[in-house]
Design a protein around this motif. Structure first.
Motif, short mmCIF file in Angstrom:
data_model
loop_
_atom_site.label_atom_id
_atom_site.label_comp_id
_atom_site.label_asym_id
_atom_site.label_seq_id
_atom_site.Cartn_x
_atom_site.Cartn_y
_atom_site.Cartn_z
N LEU A 151 9.90 5.18 5.17
CA LEU A 151 10.40 4.49 3.97
C LEU A 151 11.32 3.33 4.35
CD1 LEU A 151 11.19 7.54 1.65
CD2 LEU A 151 9.43 5.81 1.29
N GLU A 152 12.24 3.56 5.29
CA GLU A 152 13.16 2.50 5.68
C GLU A 152 12.43 1.37 6.40
OE1 GLU A 152 16.70 0.33 6.48
OE2 GLU A 152 15.94 1.64 4.90
N ALA A 153 11.48 1.70 7.27
CA ALA A 153 10.70 0.67 7.95
C ALA A 153 9.87 -0.14 6.96
CB ALA A 153 9.80 1.30 9.01
N THR A 154 9.31 0.53 5.97
CA THR A 154 8.54 -0.16 4.93
C THR A 154 9.44 -1.09 4.13
OG1 THR A 154 7.01 1.71 4.76
CG2 THR A 154 7.06 0.16 2.92
N ARG A 155 10.62 -0.62 3.78
CA ARG A 155 11.57 -1.47 3.04
C ARG A 155 11.94 -2.71 3.83
NH1 ARG A 155 16.76 -2.83 2.75
NH2 ARG A 155 17.28 -1.68 4.64
N ARG A 156 12.13 -2.55 5.11
CA ARG A 156 12.57 -3.69 5.93
C ARG A 156 11.44 -4.66 6.23
NH1 ARG A 156 16.74 -1.98 10.75
NH2 ARG A 156 18.00 -0.44 9.63
N ALA A 157 10.29 -4.14 6.64
CA ALA A 157 9.26 -4.98 7.23
C ALA A 157 8.07 -5.28 6.33
CB ALA A 157 8.74 -4.32 8.52
N VAL A 158 7.90 -4.53 5.24
CA VAL A 158 6.71 -4.73 4.41
C VAL A 158 7.14 -5.14 3.00
CG1 VAL A 158 4.51 -3.76 3.68
CG2 VAL A 158 5.54 -2.97 5.79
N GLU A 159 7.25 -4.20 2.10
CA GLU A 159 7.61 -4.47 0.70
C GLU A 159 8.45 -3.32 0.19
OE1 GLU A 159 7.15 -6.89 -1.39
OE2 GLU A 159 5.70 -8.19 -0.37
N LEU A 201 1.67 -3.07 9.38
CA LEU A 201 0.48 -2.47 8.77
C LEU A 201 0.48 -0.95 8.98
CD1 LEU A 201 -2.23 -2.87 7.32
CD2 LEU A 201 -3.28 -3.18 9.57
N ALA A 202 0.95 -0.51 10.15
CA ALA A 202 0.97 0.92 10.45
C ALA A 202 1.83 1.68 9.45
CB ALA A 202 1.48 1.16 11.87
N VAL A 203 3.03 1.17 9.15
CA VAL A 203 3.91 1.89 8.22
C VAL A 203 3.41 1.78 6.79
CG1 VAL A 203 5.93 1.72 9.71
CG2 VAL A 203 5.51 -0.07 8.04
N SER A 204 2.83 0.64 6.43
CA SER A 204 2.34 0.50 5.05
C SER A 204 1.17 1.43 4.78
CB SER A 204 1.95 -0.96 4.76
OG SER A 204 0.84 -1.35 5.53
N ILE A 205 0.27 1.59 5.75
CA ILE A 205 -0.87 2.49 5.57
C ILE A 205 -0.41 3.94 5.57
CG2 ILE A 205 -3.02 3.29 6.59
CD1 ILE A 205 -3.21 0.61 5.20
N ALA A 206 0.54 4.28 6.44
CA ALA A 206 1.07 5.65 6.43
C ALA A 206 1.73 5.96 5.08
CB ALA A 206 2.07 5.83 7.57
N GLY A 207 2.47 4.99 4.53
CA GLY A 207 3.06 5.17 3.21
C GLY A 207 2.01 5.33 2.13
N ALA A 208 0.95 4.50 2.21
CA ALA A 208 -0.14 4.65 1.23
C ALA A 208 -0.80 6.02 1.37
CB ALA A 208 -1.17 3.55 1.44
N GLY A 209 -0.86 6.54 2.58
CA GLY A 209 -1.42 7.88 2.78
C GLY A 209 -0.61 8.95 2.07
N ILE A 210 0.72 8.80 2.08
CA ILE A 210 1.57 9.74 1.35
C ILE A 210 1.30 9.66 -0.15
CG2 ILE A 210 3.96 10.32 0.77
CD1 ILE A 210 4.78 9.36 3.54
#
Length: 648
Positions: free
Chosen positions: A115-123, A402-411
């Protein structure tokens, strides 16, 4: 992204390059156990994000803080454990074997750091969506009506989100396809850029279109389409090509918002253009179990039509405003284009291997090696060890977010599936549609555009497909009289197109915002122009379901008819918006032309030949009448006796 000091910057560059190189090696020589590969993928790409991206605006810009290092260590722990205990994870029975206290702690670390990596690096929007999904699993049983779900214990929520690799979550199939096929294609794209293929595309676009009316805009369209197919990111495409094309367009007279809109529409369309089509197409192949080569064939005509419509819109706009071509000094000679022409060979290798039904990861592996080998043929494209290292590092920097965004979408997908929300949301949309298939498609299109406001294209497509595709298969099979299997690929392409267009559509359009910043224009106005320039995405999206010829299905006549309808409709719509068709048009003519174009594109209740005939007739009529009037006005007048008056 931070501008790090040299020692740490070099260390992270080597880390990212090594991680990408290992992915490339696996792509050519075979991957380890799925859970091991997924754990390794997240282990090497999630922790560096905390060192590369600051937590807040006030955070240090040239070095990570102590808390960033702690975040990175916490992010590494769960994925390292999974790699070390892959056999335990693979052999355990989900929801049956105990979910131990140690697993609870590791799952919390995995989800929190993602979640924190997604907030920082993606959206930040994607992070909030993951949180909302977890909250729904916890408290959904308290909601009334169709939103009600069964009660989950905290342990079940954590297990479903983290350690159920067969169904979804952090280590689910979506992470698997990113860690394998998509990763190798991203590496191939990085080597294309490093070898100078981007320069080839830019020079080719300028040589083809630069000397014609509105040349810089046409160059932007061609270059962005070619570059976007390999880049996989509409925002990076805008930043890379828009930095050159937007100022050129402004210089010859395009308004800043229009210039930004042209670049945005062209850039987001790169994800629609074979042979790569960005990450989402590989996910589509995984979800549908349809060969990637078949998806490329089905998407080819639609992608060409998308760029055809942008070129038509650019042309009529330039003609209307009387814009000049590019300055001759800025147009590269063909001999300069030819100096990079050998770089198309690796792309041909990629297409040939995929057409021959080799796996995508092996095809991209071979094409990457071919790129390095072919680039040696000329000094200007030759890649030394520094260029190879930087290409690998750039691929790693692209893969990490992309790795963290796809893992988040998987959740999110795991939560939607476990709670039954997929069925509930689909049921709500289906109830509103009340049995009307066209209304269902409109509602789904709007839902995907809204969903894509704060999400990258790939997770947006994944989530929307989980909700919308079952409804299209159910109601569409009744409305169109086709078996669900025949509608599977059209349904996914429909969802995919609108997920791509969401990057350009207001009010939140990441690609349009990037273009607006370059052009110093209003982001909202820029996104509005991008939306109307990308009109083909809307017409082709619906055509996938109603006109199978657009997917190269059916006889040659059916394919030509479906394509001709789109060509006529898009030409009419673009000309009507600009108010120009060979010459300026009045309001009545514009409304008539727009109505004919929309009729041909969307009114599927009449025979296809009638749609084509109406659109073509109005288009030809409005184009021919002014020419006929001009010819009559230019004829010398006759006088009595049949003589023409001489000069005064």
């Amino acid at each position: 992204m931070r501008d790090l000091a040299v020692p740490l910057k070099l260390a992270l560059t080597l880390w990212m390059a090594a991680a990408a190189a290992i992915h490339l090696y696996f792509g050519g020589f075979g991957f380890p156990e799925p859970i091991t590969m997924r754990g390794f993928h997240l282990l090497v790409f999630v922790p560096p994000l905390f060192l590369l991206y600051p937590a807040r605006r006030a955070s240090p810009r040239h070095r990570p803080s102590l808390f960033d290092w702690l975040w990175a260590a916490a992010a590494a722990a769960p994925h390292a454990w999974v790699m070390a205990n892959w056999d335990v994870v693979s052999d355990r029975m989900e929801y049956v074997d105990p979910f131990t206290p140690g697993m609870v702690v590791l799952s919390i670390l995995a989800i929190a750091t993602l979640l924190e990596a997604t907030r920082r690096a993606v959206e930040v929007g994607l992070a909030w969506m993951v949180i909302a999904s977890l909250a729904y699993m916890q408290w959904g049983h308290l909601l009334p009506g169709v939103l009600n779900s069964r009660a989950f214990t905290p342990e079940e929520i954590l297990e479903a989100s983290w350690l159920v690799p067969t169904a979804g979550g952090v280590y689910g199939p979506l992470t698997g396809i990113v860690a394998t096929t998509i990763a190798v294609f991203i590496i191939f794209g990085a080597f294309m850029q490093g070898s100078g293929t981007g320069r080839l595309f830019g020079n080719l676009g300028a040589a083809i279109a630069g000397r014609y009316t509105g040349g810089p805009a046409k160059v932007a369209v061609i270059t962005s389409g070619l570059f976007g197919s390999m880049s996989g990111s509409s925002v990076s495409n805008v930043i890379t090509t828009g930095a050159i094309t937007i100022p050129l367009m402004k210089r010859i007279g395009y308004r800043p918002a229009v210039a930004g809109g042209i670049e945005t529409a062209a850039s987001v369309g790169g994800a629609l253009m074979p042979p790569v089509m960005g990450a989402a197409a590989f996910v589509m192949a995984e979800i549908t179990n349809i060969a990637y080569a078949e998806i490329l064939v089905a998407a080819a005509i639609g992608a060409v039509l998308y760029y055809f419509a942008i070129l038509v819109a650019v042309h009529v706009e330039a003609k209307k405003e009387g814009m000049a071509p590019m300055p001759a000094a800025d147009i590269p000679p063909w001999r300069e284009v030819a100096q990079d022409a050998h770089l198309v060979i690796p792309i041909a290798v990629l297409v040939w291997l995929m057409a021959d039904r080799w796996s995508g990861n092996f095809a991209a592996f071979c094409a990457t090696l071919a790129m390095v080998g072919i680039a040696v043929l000329r000094r200007r494209t030759r890649m030394g060890w520094r260029e190879v290292l930087e290409s690998l590092a750039q691929a790693g920097r692209t893969m990490a977010p992309l790795a963290v965004s796809i893992a988040g979408a998987g959740i999110v997908v795991s939560a939607l599936t476990a709670t039954g929300m997929v069925v509930a949301l689909g049921g709500i949309i289906k109830d509103i549609a009340a049995g009307s298939f066209p209304l269902l498609l409109v509602l789904l299109a709007v839902a995907v555009l809204v969903l894509g406001m704060g999400l990258p294209t790939t997770p947006s497509y994944i989530i929307a497909a989980a909700i919308g595709v079952p409804q299209i298969l159910d109601l569409g099979s009744q409305a169109l009289g086709l078996p669900p299997q025949a509608l599977l690929l059209p349904a996914h392409l429909f969802i995919f197109y609108f997920a791509v267009l969401a990057d350009a559509s207001p009010p939140v359009a990441a690609a349009a915002f990037a273009a607006a910043a370059i052009g110093k224009a209003s982001p909202l106005v820029t996104s509005l122009h991008a939306t109307r320039l990308g009109i083909a995405g809307f017409t082709v999206g619906f055509a996938f379901l109603y006109d199978p010829g657009i997917m190269m299905r059916g006889s040659p006549g059916a394919i030509l008819l479906a394509t001709a309808i789109q060509v006529v409709a898009l030409t009419a719509i673009c000309a009507a918006y600009a108010g120009f068709l060979l010459r300026p048009m009045g309001l009545v003519a514009r409304l008539l032309l727009a109505a004919a174009g929309l009729f041909a594109a969307f009114y599927h209740g009449v025979p296809d030949l009638l749609r084509l005939a109406v659109g073509a007739a109005v288009l030809l009529l409005l184009a021919g009448l002014p020419l006929l009037a001009a010819r009559r006005a230019g004829r010398p007048r006759t006088v009595t006796g049949g003589k023409t008056p001489g000069p005064p």
